[in-house]
Design a protein around this motif. Structure first.
Motif, PDB file in Angstrom:
ATOM      1  N   THR A  55      51.450  50.240  51.396  1.00 26.54           N
ATOM      2  CA  THR A  55      52.857  50.660  51.518  1.00 26.54           C
ATOM      3  C   THR A  55      53.342  51.438  50.287  1.00 26.54           C
ATOM      4  OG1 THR A  55      53.841  48.715  50.442  1.00 26.54           O
ATOM      5  CG2 THR A  55      53.312  48.492  52.780  1.00 26.54           C
ATOM      6  N   LEU A  56      52.509  51.562  49.263  1.00 29.27           N
ATOM      7  CA  LEU A  56      52.942  52.266  48.046  1.00 29.27           C
ATOM      8  C   LEU A  56      53.019  53.779  48.308  1.00 29.27           C
ATOM      9  CD1 LEU A  56      50.697  50.461  45.382  1.00 29.27           C
ATOM     10  CD2 LEU A  56      53.089  49.953  45.970  1.00 29.27           C
TER      11      LEU A  56
ATOM     12  N   ALA B   7      43.513  49.290  38.654  1.00 25.83           N
ATOM     13  CA  ALA B   7      44.621  48.999  37.737  1.00 25.83           C
ATOM     14  C   ALA B   7      45.835  48.439  38.467  1.00 25.83           C
ATOM     15  CB  ALA B   7      45.018  50.276  36.994  1.00 25.83           C
ATOM     16  N   LEU B   8      45.760  48.388  39.793  1.00 28.65           N
ATOM     17  CA  LEU B   8      46.933  47.999  40.579  1.00 28.65           C
ATOM     18  C   LEU B   8      46.737  46.693  41.342  1.00 28.65           C
ATOM     19  CD1 LEU B   8      47.611  51.497  42.177  1.00 28.65           C
ATOM     20  CD2 LEU B   8      49.137  50.348  40.578  1.00 28.65           C
ATOM     21  N   ASP B   9      45.525  46.488  41.855  1.00 30.84           N
ATOM     22  CA  ASP B   9      45.295  45.439  42.850  1.00 30.84           C
ATOM     23  C   ASP B   9      45.169  44.054  42.215  1.00 30.84           C
ATOM     24  OD1 ASP B   9      44.529  43.848  44.944  1.00 30.84           O
ATOM     25  OD2 ASP B   9      43.032  45.254  45.709  1.00 30.84           O
ATOM     26  N   GLY B  10      46.202  43.246  42.404  1.00 31.37           N
ATOM     27  CA  GLY B  10      46.212  41.884  41.859  1.00 31.37           C
ATOM     28  C   GLY B  10      45.655  40.859  42.824  1.00 31.37           C
ATOM     29  N   LYS B  11      44.896  41.324  43.823  1.00 29.81           N
ATOM     30  CA  LYS B  11      44.255  40.489  44.853  1.00 29.81           C
ATOM     31  C   LYS B  11      45.292  39.822  45.750  1.00 29.81           C
ATOM     32  CE  LYS B  11      40.181  40.199  42.066  1.00 29.81           C
ATOM     33  NZ  LYS B  11      38.881  40.654  42.422  1.00 29.81           N
ATOM     34  N   GLU B  12      44.830  38.764  46.459  1.00 31.88           N
ATOM     35  CA  GLU B  12      45.581  38.251  47.614  1.00 31.88           C
ATOM     36  C   GLU B  12      47.053  37.941  47.305  1.00 31.88           C
ATOM     37  OE1 GLU B  12      43.281  35.328  49.648  1.00 31.88           O
ATOM     38  OE2 GLU B  12      44.989  34.878  50.968  1.00 31.88           O
TER      39      GLU B  12
ATOM     40  N   VAL C  90      50.159  42.847  45.169  1.00 34.73           N
ATOM     41  CA  VAL C  90      49.500  42.078  46.225  1.00 34.73           C
ATOM     42  C   VAL C  90      48.674  43.065  47.067  1.00 34.73           C
ATOM     43  CG1 VAL C  90      49.947  40.688  48.300  1.00 34.73           C
ATOM     44  CG2 VAL C  90      51.392  40.399  46.257  1.00 34.73           C
ATOM     45  N   SER C  91      47.416  42.716  47.345  1.00 36.49           N
ATOM     46  CA  SER C  91      46.522  43.663  48.045  1.00 36.49           C
ATOM     47  C   SER C  91      47.145  44.225  49.320  1.00 36.49           C
ATOM     48  CB  SER C  91      45.209  42.988  48.419  1.00 36.49           C
ATOM     49  OG  SER C  91      44.577  42.533  47.268  1.00 36.49           O
ATOM     50  N   SER C  92      47.808  43.357  50.089  1.00 36.14           N
ATOM     51  CA  SER C  92      48.337  43.819  51.379  1.00 36.14           C
ATOM     52  C   SER C  92      49.536  44.759  51.219  1.00 36.14           C
ATOM     53  CB  SER C  92      48.742  42.616  52.238  1.00 36.14           C
ATOM     54  OG  SER C  92      49.778  41.917  51.586  1.00 36.14           O
ATOM     55  N   VAL C  93      50.091  44.839  50.000  1.00 39.03           N
ATOM     56  CA  VAL C  93      51.242  45.725  49.762  1.00 39.03           C
ATOM     57  C   VAL C  93      50.768  47.137  49.396  1.00 39.03           C
ATOM     58  CG1 VAL C  93      53.190  46.117  48.155  1.00 39.03           C
ATOM     59  CG2 VAL C  93      52.811  43.837  49.118  1.00 39.03           C
ATOM     60  N   ILE C  94      49.530  47.233  48.939  1.00 36.89           N
ATOM     61  CA  ILE C  94      49.045  48.534  48.445  1.00 36.89           C
ATOM     62  C   ILE C  94      49.186  49.667  49.475  1.00 36.89           C
ATOM     63  CG2 ILE C  94      46.956  49.749  47.622  1.00 36.89           C
ATOM     64  CD1 ILE C  94      46.655  47.443  45.674  1.00 36.89           C
TER      65      ILE C  94
ATOM     66  N   ASN D 110      46.863  56.741  46.574  1.00 34.53           N
ATOM     67  CA  ASN D 110      45.712  57.632  46.762  1.00 34.53           C
ATOM     68  C   ASN D 110      45.185  58.254  45.472  1.00 34.53           C
ATOM     69  OD1 ASN D 110      46.059  57.158  49.444  1.00 34.53           O
ATOM     70  ND2 ASN D 110      47.016  59.123  49.898  1.00 34.53           N
ATOM     71  N   HIS D 111      45.971  58.202  44.409  1.00 35.83           N
ATOM     72  CA  HIS D 111      45.541  58.944  43.215  1.00 35.83           C
ATOM     73  C   HIS D 111      45.454  58.132  41.932  1.00 35.83           C
ATOM     74  CE1 HIS D 111      45.491  62.764  45.339  1.00 35.83           C
ATOM     75  NE2 HIS D 111      46.595  62.352  45.937  1.00 35.83           N
ATOM     76  N   GLU D 112      46.110  56.979  41.906  1.00 35.19           N
ATOM     77  CA  GLU D 112      45.990  56.170  40.692  1.00 35.19           C
ATOM     78  C   GLU D 112      44.893  55.124  40.931  1.00 35.19           C
ATOM     79  OE1 GLU D 112      49.355  55.786  37.953  1.00 35.19           O
ATOM     80  OE2 GLU D 112      50.587  55.888  39.761  1.00 35.19           O
TER      81      GLU D 112
END
Ligand code: GLN
Length: 288
Positions: A204-205, A217-222, A198-202, A211-213
Motif C-alpha cells: 500500500t506504500l 530497509a523497510l520490511d519489519g516482518k509480520e 508491517v509486511s502486509s502494509v508494504i 518499487n524503488h527504495e
C-alpha cells in the motif's frame, strides 16, 4: 529550448503522470541538469538549454514519470542541514528522522561512543558526529552496498569538519547482521531506525517507496516489530551502565516498542512525538 519552456514542459509531463509536486520536481531536475539554481532559472528564463542538457532532462523526466524518487535522480538528499548522497541501496533520509537525531542530541555528551544500528546512508550517525564534540561512532548494516554509500557520505561530511578535523577513528562502518559482527566494545548511545513497516502494509506504500527504495530497509516482518525485539534484546550487552537506546518508530508503534523496552529492563522509557504530533521516537536508559 529556453529554460522556461523546458520547465513548463517538464512540469506538465509530470503533472499528467500524476506526480504530486510536478512543478517542484521539474524545476529541481532542470536545475540539476543545467548545473544552475532557482534564481538563475527564474531570472533568466529565456536562457537556452543546451541540446545535451535537454536530452538529459527528458530522460530524467521520463524516469520520474516512472516513479523513480527525485532524490535517486539527483543523487542527494538534505538532512539535518547536511547533504547526503543516496542511491537505490539506501533509504532516502526522511525529515521525520531528524526528530530522532534531535532527541539523541539532547542526551549526548562530548566524547560519547555511538552505535547506529541499520545505518543505511549513515545520515543519523554522521549528523550526530558532525554536531557533537569528540564523539566516536560505529555504523552497522547488513548491506555492503549501503555501507559504500555511508562511507562516501562520511567522506563528504568529514570535509566540513573545519577547523577541527575528525580523528582517524571517529567513524567506522561494519557489515553486520544486527550485532553479529560488532566486537565486544560498549557504547554510551545506541540509535536505530530499523525496518519497521508491517509486511502486509508494504503493497500500500507509494510506488516511489515500494518499487524503488530497498525493501530490506523497510520490511519489519509480520508485525513490524521484528527488529525492535532483536535490537532491544541484544543491545543490552553493548551498552555501558546508564547507556541509552533510541529508536525511530512508526506512528502506531509507541506502546508496543515501549513495552518491549520495559520488559527487557530499560528504565525511563519515553515516547517522543514528531512535528506532526505523531509518536516517532522511543528511548530508554539501561541501568545495567
Ligand atoms: N518512515 C519510513 C517510511 O515511511 C520507513 C522507515 C523504516 O522502515 N525504518 O517509508
Amino acid at each position: 529550448m529556453e529554460y522556461k519552456e523546458a520547465y513548463r514542459w517538464g512540469a506538465e509531463e509530470l503533472s499528467q503522470a500524476g506526480i504530486e509536486e510536478s512543478r517542484l520536481d521539474a524545476r529541481l531536475l532542470l536545475e540539476y541538469v543545467c548545473h544552475t539554481d532557482r534564481n538563475t532559472l527564474l531570472a533568466h528564463g529565456d536562457r537556452r538549454v543546451e541540446q545535451e542538457e535537454q536530452k538529459r532532462f527528458e530522460e530524467l523526466i521520463a524516469r520520474r514519470k516512472a516513479r523513480v524518487p527525485l532524490q535517486q535522480l539527483t543523487g542527494v538528499q538534505e538532512f539535518m542541514g547536511l547533504e547526503f548522497q543516496v542511491d537505490e541501496h539506501v533509504l532516502i533520509p526522511r525529515q521525520d528522522t531528524e526528530c530522532l537525531v534531535e532527541e539523541v542530541m539532547r542526551f549526548s555528551q562530548d566524547g560519547n561512543r555511538i552505535l547506529d544500528m541499520c545505518t543505511g546512508s549513515g545520515c543519523i550517525l554522521l549528523s550526530l558526529l558532525h554536531y557533537s564534540n569528540a564523539c566516536k561512532g560505529v555504523g552497522a548494516d547488513i548491506s555492503p552496498e549501503a555501507l559504500r554509500v555511508a562511507h562516501s557520505n562520511a567522506c563528504r561530511i568529514e570535509k566540513l569538519e573545519r577547523p577541527v578535523p575528525w580523528e582517524k577513528d571517529t567513524v567506522r562502518f561494519v557489515e553486520s547482521d544486527l550485532f553479529s559482527r560488532i566486537s565486544d566494545e560498549k557504547f554510551d548511545l545506541i540509535v536505530s531506525n530499523p525496518p519497521y513497516i508491517v509486511s502486509s502494509v508494504i503493497p500500500t506504500l507509494m510506488e516511489e517507496v515500494k518499487n524503488h527504495e530497498p525493501l530490506l530497509a523497510l520490511d519489519g516482518k509480520e508485525d513490524g516489530l521484528f527488529f525492535y525485539g532483536r535490537i532491544i534484546e541484544e543491545s543490552r550487552a553493548f551498552l555501558v551502565k546508564e547507556g541509552r537506546l533510541f529508536f525511530e518508530i512508526g506512528f502506531d508503534q509507541g506502546e508496543a516498542v515501549s513495552n518491549l523496552m520495559k520488559k527487557a529492563g530499560f528504565d525511563e522509557v519515553t515516547v517522543v512525538k514528531d512535528l506532526a504530533g505523531l509518536d516517532r521516537v522511543v528511548h530508554g536508559i539501561w541501568m545495567g
